[in-house]
Enzyme design. Structure first.
Site, PDB file in Angstrom:
ATOM      1  N   ASP A 448       0.836  -1.092  -0.037  1.00  0.00           N
ATOM      2  CA  ASP A 448       0.054   0.182  -0.024  1.00  0.00           C
ATOM      3  C   ASP A 448       0.889   1.173   0.152  1.00  0.00           C
ATOM      4  OD1 ASP A 448      -2.235   1.254   0.191  1.00  0.00           O
ATOM      5  OD2 ASP A 448      -3.048   0.298   1.695  1.00  0.00           O
ATOM      6  N   ASP A 505     -11.023   1.521  -3.111  1.00  0.00           N
ATOM      7  CA  ASP A 505     -11.309   1.116  -1.683  1.00  0.00           C
ATOM      8  C   ASP A 505     -12.879   1.245  -1.930  1.00  0.00           C
ATOM      9  OD1 ASP A 505      -8.888   1.160  -0.774  1.00  0.00           O
ATOM     10  OD2 ASP A 505      -9.160   2.954   0.326  1.00  0.00           O
TER      11      ASP A 505
HETATM   12  C1  GLA Z   1      -5.764   1.811   2.425  1.00  0.00           C
HETATM   13  C2  GLA Z   1      -6.300   0.831   1.425  1.00  0.00           C
HETATM   14  C3  GLA Z   1      -7.189  -0.058   1.978  1.00  0.00           C
HETATM   15  C4  GLA Z   1      -6.745  -0.622   3.321  1.00  0.00           C
HETATM   16  C5  GLA Z   1      -6.327   0.353   4.476  1.00  0.00           C
HETATM   17  C6  GLA Z   1      -5.811  -0.228   5.483  1.00  0.00           C
HETATM   18  O1  GLA Z   1      -6.704   2.603   2.677  1.00  0.00           O
HETATM   19  O2  GLA Z   1      -6.516   1.198   0.297  1.00  0.00           O
HETATM   20  O3  GLA Z   1      -7.672  -1.045   1.146  1.00  0.00           O
HETATM   21  O4  GLA Z   1      -5.696  -1.684   3.135  1.00  0.00           O
HETATM   22  O5  GLA Z   1      -5.504   1.289   3.711  1.00  0.00           O
HETATM   23  O6  GLA Z   1      -5.302   0.740   6.470  1.00  0.00           O
END
Ligand code: GLA
Length: 702
Positions: A448, A505
């Site tokens: 990420d 997301d």
């Molecule tokens: C980001 C990612 C999510 C999740 C969160 C965890 O927002 O896009 O999918 O993994 O971090 O903190």
């Protein structure tokens, strides 16, 4: 003047090259017959001079510059570091040599007085996708700074007058905006240190008369600039020019004496329609971008802990989740954020990549062992390029983050970004990740990147690539997903190093019916993470039936991002049935050709994948139909003369199935020709909001 032609399967490019002068692309289109008279082609495209042009009409061609009166932005924008106040240097690049073969052209320009050489390399590759690289070399004694590092210069054929761009937002990636290409042109930049949500690294042009499309992409995971200039003053040859470059407005790249800049790469493709364009990009990604794609095993169904548990992690809760997951048919259990250091919320501990003893008093091993016992493999979330001010790493190395000495260090999501240009930072991260991967059976990393880069850091992307490449070399069997608050870092640069991307997301199926088709204009379904989320959806608040959520999630790399423990028995049964369907169909979905289906109701979305005589379509109604009986769904990509067995895979959408005219007939299946299916289509109950159907086709022997 010399003419050079390059031929792909269905594509021809023709270049006009003048030794000591300019180079131009004078034809970009369908494959020309053998023996086409290229001189005549050039003559047919040539124009006389008009009154208000410079006496010698400038040819911006493949290396636009200002020297002869062209009014747009030069490709190579140099500032002389001995005389920075003089502004940008006027360049005079001239073709010095070229080399061509059937599918490749390499051109070398030089500005002798400045001692700068520019090399362009055009290659027609698999899928007839054209890869273009540009390389700037300082052969002289003077030092320059280069504003944005050029990758692609594409004189746009005049028939392309429509433009689709993809600016979106967090949780709303890749929103298609269509417009007529106006004389004012178009410009987009990213200044966040990654492509971000602005979408300007993907552009699509179209010819409204024929539907032909031309799309370009910058294969780079950092800042970009993309611009189309239409030569408003008419001082050039009147064409629009598309330029894509690495940069995005950060202080230029230095081009000191002896510097040979990294090669920046862009791709573009031309196709008769949007489905064919997508197929070209998919073929190319499968053959040449995705790492070792031919050796990939079936894309496992994921369960990701994020929307199920968030930060409320404990060994028993995760084991219960894993057991529930396995009972649904899940094949990979992914532990998302919250497993390390003191990370009990999103304001702390990034950088402390040690398994948290508070959450896992016995370490990760018991959880992983249970996951394996249940027949799944194990994946882990990391965000390596970041550091929380509240972390052991930051306390030990406060200077490792991107910052301006003596200034404040503003955070985003409570975090700072590490300076990936520093070897010691990369070494620390490699040691941590390598140790985790060596000491645990981890099959997959969700990588990420949740903070924009400020202050800007021009060498950050190279540092990211270097760390990722080193880790992949040490652990070649670990699959990696690129996530950046969802789809903030998706491009062919990162895709040449990972196996999956996180498109958004937002797991709301209605949003996904827009987001997945937009990404799949460029990326094949097997890399697009596609999860069944909870209802109500935590981002949109919308409630959707499991049948609808599960059908939509099948078109991608399927997963679940919800707690099965909070589902009803019926929902679990429906979800398990769709996971089983996905397993049966993923061979088709992930190797076949994707077709975009059109329907007169704008609220009906449809896509279909054909593969060796077999096909699966998804059609979905999102709103309430204005008519009682929705227009038939016309299919695509079939052989007109072949006969197909058509069935509607069960489970059927609960409400809509009552409106099927002849359920028994549908249970047995119908036999229809490709022509009938593509011309008249299938009348399905698609009138109620949030209804989705699957359509399966099997070609019958002649
Ligand atoms: C980001 C990612 C999510 C999740 C969160 C965890 O927002 O896009 O999918 O993994 O971090 O903190």
């Amino acid at each position: 003047m010399a003419w050079v032609r390059l031929d792909g399967e269905a594509l021809t490019l023709v270049f006009a090259l003048e030794m000591g002068g300019a180079a131009d692309c004078i034809y970009l289109g369908g494959r020309l017959p053998e023996g086409e008279d290229l001189g005549a082609l050039a003559a047919a495209a040539a124009r006389g001079r008009h009154e208000s042009q410079p006496d010698a009409v400038p040819v911006p061609g493949l290396l636009p510059e200002r020297k002869a009166g062209w009014s747009g932005t030069p490709t190579v924008r140099l500032v002389d570091l001995d005389n920075p106040l003089a502004g940008e240097v006027t360049t005079d690049f001239r073709v010095r040599q070229w080399d061509a073969s059937e599918r490749e052209l390499w051109i070398d320009w030089q500005d002798e007085r400045l001692g700068i050489a520019v090399n362009l390399w055009w290659r027609i590759r698999s899928g007839d996708v054209v890869r273009v690289t540009c390389d700037a070399v300082n052969l002289g004694k003077k030092s320059f700074s280069l504003v944005d590092q050029p990758a692609l210069v594409l004189p746009i054929p005049r028939r392309f007058t429509g433009l689709t761009t993809y600016a979106g937002r967090w949780a709303g990636e890749m929103r298609e905006t269509h417009r007529t290409l106006a004389p004012e042109g178009f410009a987009a930049r990213s200044g966040t240190g990654k492509p971000g949500f602005g979408g300007g690294n993907w552009l699509m042009l179209d010819d409204p008369a024929s539907g032909e499309v031309l799309a370009a992409h910058l294969a780079w995971s950092g800042d970009y600039s993309a611009r189309i200039e239409c030569d408003l003053q008419g001082q050039g040859d009147g064409r629009a020019v598309l330029q894509m470059a690495l940069g995005g407005g950060a202080a230029g790249v230095s081009l000191n004496s002896g510097t040979d800049l990294d090669v920046a790469e862009a791709v573009f493709a031309l196709a008769p329609d949007r489905s064919a364009l997508g197929q070209a990009f998919h073929a190319h990604a499968r053959a040449e971008v995705l790492p070792d794609r031919a050796a990939w095993t079936p894309r496992k169904v994921h369960l990701n802990s994020w929307e199920a548990l968030g930060f409320n992690l404990s060994e028993p809760a995760l084991i219960a989740l894993a057991e529930d997951a396995a009972s649904l048919g899940i094949e990979r259990f992914v532990l998302d954020d919250g497993w390390f250091g003191g990370r009990r919320n999103d304001q702390t501990s990034l950088g402390d990549w040690f398994v948290s003893p508070d959450v896992f008093p016995n370490g990760l091993a018991p959880l992983i062992a249970r996951v394996h016992e249940l027949g799944m493999d194990f994946g882990l979330w990391v965000e390596p390029e970041m550091v929380s001010p509240e972390s052991d790493l930051y306390r030990a190395h406060p200077d490792w983050c991107l910052h301006t000495p003596g200034r404040e260090r503003p955070t985003m999501r409570g975090q700072l970004a590490l300076d990936m240009a520093r070897q010691e930072v990369r070494d620390y991260l490699f040691e941590r990740l390598d140790t985790l991967l060596r000491t645990h059976a981890i099959a997959y990393l969700k990588w990420d990147h949740n903070r924009d880069l400020f202050p800007s850091a021009p060498r950050q992307t190279e540092g990211f690539y270097a760390l990722l490449d080193r880790l992949r070399a040490a652990h070649p069997h670990v699959e990696i997903e690129s996530c950046s608050s969802g789809g903030g870092r998706i491009d062919f640069g990162v895709l040449s190093r990972v196996h999956r991307v996180w498109p958004s997301d937002n797991n709301d199926a209605i949003e996904r019916l827009r987001i997945i088709p937009a990404w799949s204009q460029f990326l094949p379904l097997e890399v697009l993470g596609s999860h069944v989320g909870p209802s109500p959806n935590p981002i949109t608040g919308r409630r959707l039936a499991m049948d609808f959520r599960a059908k939509v999630a099948m078109f991608g790399h399927m997963g679940v991002e919800a707690d099965p423990g909070r589902m009803t028995d019926k929902e679990r049964e429906t979800l398990a049935a769709h996971i089983a369907l996905y397993k049966g169909w993923r061979g088709v979905l992930h190797s076949g050709q994707l077709h975009r289906l059109a329907h007169p109701d704008p609220n009906v979305a449809g896509m279909m994948v054909t593969h060796e005589g077999t096909a699966l379509a998804l059609v979905a109604q999102t709103a309430f139909s204005p008519v009682f009986d929705a227009a038939p769904m016309r299919l695509s990509g079939l052989e007109p003369q072949a006969r197909y067995r058509v069935t509607l895979p069960q489970p059927w959408p609960p409400r809509a199935k009552h409106y099927l005219a002849n359920p028994d007939g549908w249970r047995a299946g119908l036999t229809l020709s490709g022509t009938a299916l593509m011309t008249q289509g299938l009348a399905l109950p698609l009138t109620h909001p949030e209804t989705a159907w699957l359509i399966a086709l099997e070609r019958l022997p002649q």
